[in-house]
Design a protein around this motif. Structure first.
Motif, short mmCIF file in Angstrom:
data_model
loop_
_atom_site.label_atom_id
_atom_site.label_comp_id
_atom_site.label_asym_id
_atom_site.label_seq_id
_atom_site.Cartn_x
_atom_site.Cartn_y
_atom_site.Cartn_z
N ILE A 196 3.99 3.40 -15.11
CA ILE A 196 5.08 3.38 -16.10
C ILE A 196 4.76 2.37 -17.21
N ALA A 197 4.22 1.21 -16.83
CA ALA A 197 3.88 0.18 -17.81
C ALA A 197 2.73 0.59 -18.71
N GLY A 198 1.86 1.48 -18.22
CA GLY A 198 0.69 1.89 -19.00
C GLY A 198 -0.56 1.13 -18.62
N PHE A 199 -0.50 0.33 -17.56
CA PHE A 199 -1.68 -0.42 -17.12
C PHE A 199 -2.64 0.47 -16.34
N LEU A 200 -2.15 1.59 -15.83
CA LEU A 200 -2.96 2.61 -15.18
C LEU A 200 -2.62 3.96 -15.79
N GLN A 201 -3.53 4.91 -15.66
CA GLN A 201 -3.27 6.28 -16.09
C GLN A 201 -3.23 7.20 -14.86
N PRO A 202 -2.30 8.15 -14.84
CA PRO A 202 -2.21 9.05 -13.68
C PRO A 202 -3.31 10.10 -13.71
N ASP A 203 -3.60 10.66 -12.56
CA ASP A 203 -4.50 11.81 -12.49
C ASP A 203 -3.79 13.08 -12.92
N LYS A 204 -2.48 13.10 -12.70
CA LYS A 204 -1.66 14.20 -13.21
C LYS A 204 -0.22 13.72 -13.27
N GLY A 205 0.60 14.48 -13.99
CA GLY A 205 2.02 14.15 -14.09
C GLY A 205 2.40 13.60 -15.45
N GLU A 206 3.71 13.35 -15.62
CA GLU A 206 4.25 12.88 -16.90
C GLU A 206 5.18 11.70 -16.68
N ILE A 207 5.25 10.83 -17.71
CA ILE A 207 6.18 9.71 -17.75
C ILE A 207 6.98 9.83 -19.04
N LEU A 208 8.28 10.02 -18.92
CA LEU A 208 9.13 10.23 -20.09
C LEU A 208 10.13 9.08 -20.21
N LEU A 209 10.26 8.54 -21.43
CA LEU A 209 11.24 7.51 -21.74
C LEU A 209 12.18 8.06 -22.79
N ASP A 210 13.44 8.30 -22.39
CA ASP A 210 14.39 8.97 -23.27
C ASP A 210 13.82 10.26 -23.85
N GLY B 155 0.79 -1.22 0.00
CA GLY B 155 0.00 0.00 0.00
C GLY B 155 0.82 1.27 0.00
N SER B 156 2.14 1.18 -0.17
CA SER B 156 2.98 2.38 -0.13
C SER B 156 3.05 3.12 -1.45
N GLY B 157 2.61 2.49 -2.56
CA GLY B 157 2.58 3.16 -3.85
C GLY B 157 3.58 2.63 -4.86
N LYS B 158 4.41 1.68 -4.49
CA LYS B 158 5.47 1.21 -5.39
C LYS B 158 4.91 0.48 -6.61
N THR B 159 3.92 -0.41 -6.41
CA THR B 159 3.36 -1.14 -7.54
C THR B 159 2.49 -0.23 -8.40
N THR B 160 1.79 0.70 -7.78
CA THR B 160 1.02 1.68 -8.56
C THR B 160 1.93 2.47 -9.48
N THR B 161 3.08 2.90 -8.98
CA THR B 161 4.04 3.64 -9.82
C THR B 161 4.50 2.77 -10.98
N LEU B 162 4.80 1.49 -10.71
CA LEU B 162 5.23 0.59 -11.78
C LEU B 162 4.13 0.43 -12.82
N ASN B 163 2.89 0.28 -12.38
CA ASN B 163 1.78 0.11 -13.33
C ASN B 163 1.54 1.37 -14.17
#
Length: 364
Positions: free
Chosen positions: A56-70, A46-54
């Protein structure tokens, strides 16, 4: 950090946040990951680590923020278009396919589809990489858990992704097999040069594998650094107690000395006066028998009387649990101890002020 030539991508997370109704599960995550780095997200459930991974993977969408790859914004790109390798704890192998067919599957789904010769070459290459060539024609139910995990890893890297996400992939394995596959992961990381984000709640696993560790707590990153930095210089009591065992004293600091219910301790200069919490790692404690006539060594400028509660031999070390007169429970770990140290005996826990760390300031 991996110093070999790398095919890994840089990852940048900017102000990532995620909520479910009124529940905030991720709060303004900012993180930069270097190409070819092996970084672990560590934290309790429940600390948020798997949510962050999901995210990045695209299995979830954030309410705000950006994910940049290169530098490329992936935030709203579907998961199947991100070109990221993912391995789950459950392995998720297709039971009706052979090992070789499971590994080939991601290549068969690519558009345009590679030719058969290329697919065969890549499958054989990764089978060799994970030492599974002789099992190519077997099905998942004919493999051990460790072998299935190797196939899952091979399938995730067969299309040569720049980023590999591992969600507690070793959690279902027994201790010996898990430790063996940790070494395999380190080898694969060196050979592939891929950027790896690894999620675990196992502190030993994080320390063994990682270039850096991000410690998550309540949807935020509490501290990030190398395993050595986090272990030796934790920024908070939470990090100190989550990443390894620790002894914590609460008291008030004035002019280099901390007054607490267990005594008056020397603290290294440079700390401001006021309420603090002091941490000493168990391996930095020296056990002194109450019956010993020899004086306390000069470098051990702190000591507290204790009653030994338990002594546990665990191979390379002896674990000693004790309690102070005020009821504070303490832990020491040593390669050897005096034969008089046994449950019910009186002793002293001694340490050098240089080995202690202030992990909290102000009243909590």
């Amino acid at each position: 950090m991996n110093t070999n030539p790398t095919k890994g991508a840089a990852v940048h997370l900017r102000n990532l946040a995620k909520t479910y109704g009124k529940l905030t599960v991720l709060r303004d995550i900012d993180l930069s990951i270097e190409p070819g780095e092996f970084i672990t997200f560590l934290g309790p459930s429940g600390s948020g680590k798997t949510t962050t991974l999901n995210l990045i993977a695209g299995f979830l969408q954030p309410d705000k923020g950006e994910i940049l790859l290169d530098g490329k914004d992936l935030t709203w790109i579907p998961a199947y278009k991100r070109g990221i390798g993912v391995v789950f704890q459950s392995y998720a192998l297709f039971p009706h396919m052979t090992v070789a067919e499971n590994i080939a599957y991601p290549l068969l789904q690519r558009r345009p589809r590679p030719d058969r010769a290329y697919i065969a070459d890549r499958v054989n290459a990764v089978l060799d990489l994970v030492h599974m060539r002789e099992y190519a024609d077997r099905r998942p139910d004919q493999l051990s858990g460790g072998q299935q995990q190797r196939v899952a890893l091979a399938r995730a890297v067969v299309f040569e992704p720049q980023l590999l996400l591992l969600d507690e992939p070793l959690g279902a394995l027994d201790k010996r097999l898990r430790e063996s596959l940790q070494l395999e992961l380190r080898r694969l990381h060196r050979e592939l040069g891929v950027t790896i984000i690894f999620v675990t709640h196992d502190q030993d696993e994080a320390m063994t594998l990682s270039d850096r560790i991000a410690v998550f707590r309540d949807g935020a990153i509490e501290q990030i650094g190398t395993p050595e930095e986090l272990y030796n210089y934790p920024a908070s009591e939470f990090v100190a107690t989550f990443l390894g065992d620790s002894n914590i004293f609460s008291g008030s600091l004035e002019n280099g000395h901390m007054e607490c219910s267990d005594g008056r301790f020397v603290v290294l200069p440079g700390e401001s006066n006021g309420p603090i919490k002091l941490m000493i790692r168990p391996e930095d404690v020296t056990l002194l028998s109450a019956d010993a006539n020899a004086p306390t060594p000069a470098l051990l400028d702190n000591a507290v009387p204790v009653v030994i509660d338990d002594v546990v031999f665990s191979g390379a070390t002896v674990r000693v649990e004790a309690v102070t007169g005020s009821g504070t429970r303490l832990l020491a770990r040593s390669g050897h101890i005096d034969h008089t140290i046994k449950p019910g005996s009186r002793a002293s826990f001694a340490w050098s002020s240089a080995a202690s760390r202030v992990v909290a300031r102000g009243r909590s």
